[in-house]
Write a protein that holds these residues in place. Sequence first.
Motif, mmCIF file in Angstrom:
data_model
loop_
_atom_site.group_PDB
_atom_site.id
_atom_site.type_symbol
_atom_site.label_atom_id
_atom_site.label_comp_id
_atom_site.label_asym_id
_atom_site.label_seq_id
_atom_site.Cartn_x
_atom_site.Cartn_y
_atom_site.Cartn_z
ATOM 1 N N ALA A 1 -5.256 4.395 -7.591
ATOM 2 C CA ALA A 1 -5.461 3.433 -6.505
ATOM 3 C C ALA A 1 -4.360 2.369 -6.505
ATOM 4 N N ALA A 2 -4.025 1.848 -7.674
ATOM 5 C CA ALA A 2 -3.003 0.803 -7.765
ATOM 6 C C ALA A 2 -1.652 1.312 -7.275
ATOM 7 N N ILE A 3 -1.286 2.510 -7.683
ATOM 8 C CA ILE A 3 0.003 3.082 -7.288
ATOM 9 C C ILE A 3 0.044 3.299 -5.774
ATOM 10 N N GLU A 4 -1.045 3.793 -5.222
ATOM 11 C CA GLU A 4 -1.097 4.014 -3.770
ATOM 12 C C GLU A 4 -0.975 2.689 -3.011
ATOM 13 N N ILE A 5 -1.674 1.673 -3.475
ATOM 14 C CA ILE A 5 -1.612 0.356 -2.831
ATOM 15 C C ILE A 5 -0.188 -0.197 -2.904
ATOM 16 N N ALA A 6 0.429 -0.157 -4.079
ATOM 17 C CA ALA A 6 1.775 -0.712 -4.270
ATOM 18 C C ALA A 6 2.820 0.050 -3.455
ATOM 19 N N ARG A 7 2.696 1.360 -3.398
ATOM 20 C CA ARG A 7 3.660 2.170 -2.631
ATOM 21 C C ARG A 7 3.644 1.838 -1.148
ATOM 22 N N ASN A 8 2.502 1.392 -0.652
ATOM 23 C CA ASN A 8 2.365 1.122 0.783
ATOM 24 C C ASN A 8 2.778 -0.294 1.191
ATOM 25 N N LEU A 9 3.181 -1.104 0.233
ATOM 26 C CA LEU A 9 3.650 -2.447 0.579
ATOM 27 C C LEU A 9 5.094 -2.370 1.096
ATOM 28 N N PRO A 10 5.440 -3.206 2.072
ATOM 29 C CA PRO A 10 6.790 -3.154 2.646
ATOM 30 C C PRO A 10 7.883 -3.354 1.596
ATOM 31 N N PHE A 11 8.864 -2.480 1.606
ATOM 32 C CA PHE A 11 10.049 -2.559 0.753
ATOM 33 C C PHE A 11 9.741 -2.424 -0.740
#
Length: 122
Positions: free
Chosen positions: A9-19
Amino acid sequence: MNGAQLHQAAIEIARNLPFSQQDYPFGPEYEVFKILEKIFMLTAEVADVKIVNVKCDPYKSQEYQELYSFIIPGYHMNKKHWISITPHKNLTTDLLQDLIHDSYDLVVKKLPLKDQKKLKNQ
């Protein structure tokens, strides 16, 4: 949320943040997420426990640690400015997302103004 779910979940959330940029500067066992070369999140496994480290406002950090047993001072980080999130049945995706977004925002606010403007304009 168990350890595998926490990391996923953390990796998915972080990957979707701009830049957001994913990197492995400390080896393959540490997934590090940066914004313009500044770390806002990393995942690790310590003594067979999966953790997620995020930057946190010192006042909020204290409050979170008092409210949630699964939030502790940041492992191998500045204990005042970083927290570690550990697996726990009461950890929700919404709380994890809020913590990661807050970390990202704290890092962006510390970037030079020209970089902040560059991020907003893209």
